[in-house]
Design an enzyme around this catalytic site. Sequence first.
Site, mmCIF file in Angstrom:
data_model
loop_
_atom_site.group_PDB
_atom_site.id
_atom_site.type_symbol
_atom_site.label_atom_id
_atom_site.label_comp_id
_atom_site.label_asym_id
_atom_site.label_seq_id
_atom_site.Cartn_x
_atom_site.Cartn_y
_atom_site.Cartn_z
ATOM 1 N N CYS A 201 2.713 20.916 -5.574
ATOM 2 C CA CYS A 201 3.849 20.375 -6.257
ATOM 3 C C CYS A 201 4.873 21.870 -6.283
ATOM 4 O O CYS A 201 4.684 22.505 -6.788
ATOM 5 C CB CYS A 201 3.640 19.890 -7.603
ATOM 6 S SG CYS A 201 5.096 19.298 -8.466
ATOM 7 N N CYS B 222 3.121 13.675 -6.892
ATOM 8 C CA CYS B 222 2.369 15.080 -7.994
ATOM 9 C C CYS B 222 1.642 14.502 -8.775
ATOM 10 O O CYS B 222 1.961 13.645 -9.440
ATOM 11 C CB CYS B 222 3.269 16.061 -8.357
ATOM 12 S SG CYS B 222 2.064 16.991 -9.382
ATOM 13 N N HIS C 298 0.813 -1.246 0.028
ATOM 14 C CA HIS C 298 -0.002 -0.006 -0.150
ATOM 15 C C HIS C 298 0.984 1.194 -0.178
ATOM 16 O O HIS C 298 0.311 2.401 0.513
ATOM 17 C CB HIS C 298 -0.967 0.000 1.172
ATOM 18 C CG HIS C 298 -1.943 -1.104 1.112
ATOM 19 N ND1 HIS C 298 -2.474 -1.591 2.189
ATOM 20 C CD2 HIS C 298 -2.201 -1.834 0.220
ATOM 21 C CE1 HIS C 298 -3.460 -2.675 1.995
ATOM 22 N NE2 HIS C 298 -3.065 -2.802 0.637
HETATM 23 P P1 NAD Z 1 -6.227 -4.615 10.872
HETATM 24 O O1 NAD Z 1 -6.255 -3.250 11.656
HETATM 25 O O2 NAD Z 1 -7.325 -4.759 10.183
HETATM 26 O O3 NAD Z 1 -5.862 -5.810 11.664
HETATM 27 C C1 NAD Z 1 -4.754 -5.719 12.671
HETATM 28 C C2 NAD Z 1 -4.917 -7.160 13.241
HETATM 29 O O4 NAD Z 1 -3.662 -7.137 14.333
HETATM 30 C C3 NAD Z 1 -6.084 -7.321 14.346
HETATM 31 O O5 NAD Z 1 -6.822 -8.243 14.000
HETATM 32 C C4 NAD Z 1 -5.452 -7.255 15.799
HETATM 33 O O6 NAD Z 1 -6.188 -8.121 16.683
HETATM 34 C C5 NAD Z 1 -4.139 -7.777 15.454
HETATM 35 N N1 NAD Z 1 -3.143 -7.243 16.418
HETATM 36 C C6 NAD Z 1 -2.748 -5.911 17.019
HETATM 37 N N2 NAD Z 1 -1.883 -5.956 17.616
HETATM 38 C C7 NAD Z 1 -1.312 -7.059 17.646
HETATM 39 C C8 NAD Z 1 0.157 -7.606 18.196
HETATM 40 N N3 NAD Z 1 0.812 -6.792 18.950
HETATM 41 N N4 NAD Z 1 0.313 -8.775 17.814
HETATM 42 C C9 NAD Z 1 -0.435 -9.728 17.263
HETATM 43 N N5 NAD Z 1 -1.569 -9.256 16.539
HETATM 44 C C10 NAD Z 1 -1.892 -7.859 16.750
HETATM 45 O O7 NAD Z 1 -4.836 -4.419 10.084
HETATM 46 P P2 NAD Z 1 -4.539 -4.723 8.720
HETATM 47 O O8 NAD Z 1 -5.048 -6.130 8.251
HETATM 48 O O9 NAD Z 1 -3.097 -4.347 8.543
HETATM 49 O O10 NAD Z 1 -5.324 -3.790 7.634
HETATM 50 C C11 NAD Z 1 -5.407 -2.496 7.841
HETATM 51 C C12 NAD Z 1 -4.942 -1.686 6.693
HETATM 52 O O11 NAD Z 1 -4.780 -0.273 7.123
HETATM 53 C C13 NAD Z 1 -3.598 -1.998 6.080
HETATM 54 O O12 NAD Z 1 -3.922 -2.317 4.802
HETATM 55 C C14 NAD Z 1 -2.950 -0.804 6.081
HETATM 56 O O13 NAD Z 1 -2.486 -0.051 4.851
HETATM 57 C C15 NAD Z 1 -3.351 0.427 6.869
HETATM 58 N N6 NAD Z 1 -2.783 0.555 8.058
HETATM 59 C C16 NAD Z 1 -1.456 0.801 8.304
HETATM 60 C C17 NAD Z 1 -0.938 1.363 9.482
HETATM 61 C C18 NAD Z 1 0.470 1.143 9.642
HETATM 62 O O14 NAD Z 1 1.250 1.352 8.409
HETATM 63 N N7 NAD Z 1 1.170 0.803 10.819
HETATM 64 C C19 NAD Z 1 -1.821 1.165 10.636
HETATM 65 C C20 NAD Z 1 -3.162 1.214 10.315
HETATM 66 C C21 NAD Z 1 -3.645 0.902 9.374
HETATM 67 ZN ZN ZN Z 2 4.047 18.405 -10.258
#
Ligand code: NAD
Ligand code: ZN
Length: 285
Positions: free
Chosen positions: A189, A138, A130
Amino acid sequence: MPSPWVPAPVEGWELACERLVGALAGKRFCLLSGAGCSTESGIPDYRGGGTARRARSPIRFREFIQDELGRRRYWARSTLGWPRFRSAEPSRAHLGAASLEKGGRLTGIVTQNVDRLHTRAGAERVVELHGALAEVVCLDCGALESRDELQVRLLDANPGWLEQVVELAPDGDAELPVECVRDFRVCGCVRCGGVLKPRVVFFGEGVPVETVRAAYEHVDAAEALVVAGSSLAVFSGYRFVRRALERGCPVHVVNIGPTRADQVATERVAGAAGEVLERLAARLC
Ligand code: NAD
Ligand code: ZN
């Protein structure tokens, strides 16, 4: 940065972790990681137990492109959220994953996270499904700018903006009352003045084909797929579970909460991603 919520491991996870060590011994596997790998770094997830009460809806691609006010709201919040998001440090999950890679256990890491913490921990074979918030693109001329550089420009254009008290939300975002957004000045930009967008895949936007292809390469070269810290609610991540299963490749889940792959997983370890990945590195490398 203090962790906003670190979930409690479910009883019995250590036994399951030992079984996982046995299942992965002598195999190269692909790691599919999600937001749960970064909760210990202080970045909230979307669907973990500690996050449900903060239910919110992140900006969708169409809103960002079509709605000038929506875009302004995005950058106003992001300017507030960025300093804390960028200062997050790799957790044991990222360090464990990097050790597994260095030890030759991984075909690669496919991450759904946009925080670049796997790379910061030293991993090299990372596909950022992602994208990453650290870069801005831009939409008019394609020029790239670092988010840090843009932050300087945003703060120049909006002096005193960081003095507001807000709560950090997932994806480097922050909560902010609508009336505060009206006065925010968005930057264009540097090269052409065009519309800037963080180089991440928003909800409602497709993952670039070459990124998906690179991720499939890691999955297809693997003898097992380990999902860590992801609910797999988003299809762009879940598709790799389907691909692994189609290839007859076992899927293992390391996640505290329920996931979409629980019924098909060979092993399901309901422990903290940091502790489990650290253990896997210690036992398998
Ligand atoms: P999600 O929030 O849907 O799921 C996270 C899962 O991790 C939950 O089921 C939770 O129970 C589990 N969890 C939380 N802490 C944990 C730990 N310490 N150990 C084990 N399990 C743990 O996240 P997803 O499936 O990655 O989907 C969310 C989307 O949102 C992603 O595609 C991403 O692009 C974006 N996102 C990114 C970030 C980041 O970059 N850190 C943060 C939030 C969301
Ligand atoms: Zn530009």
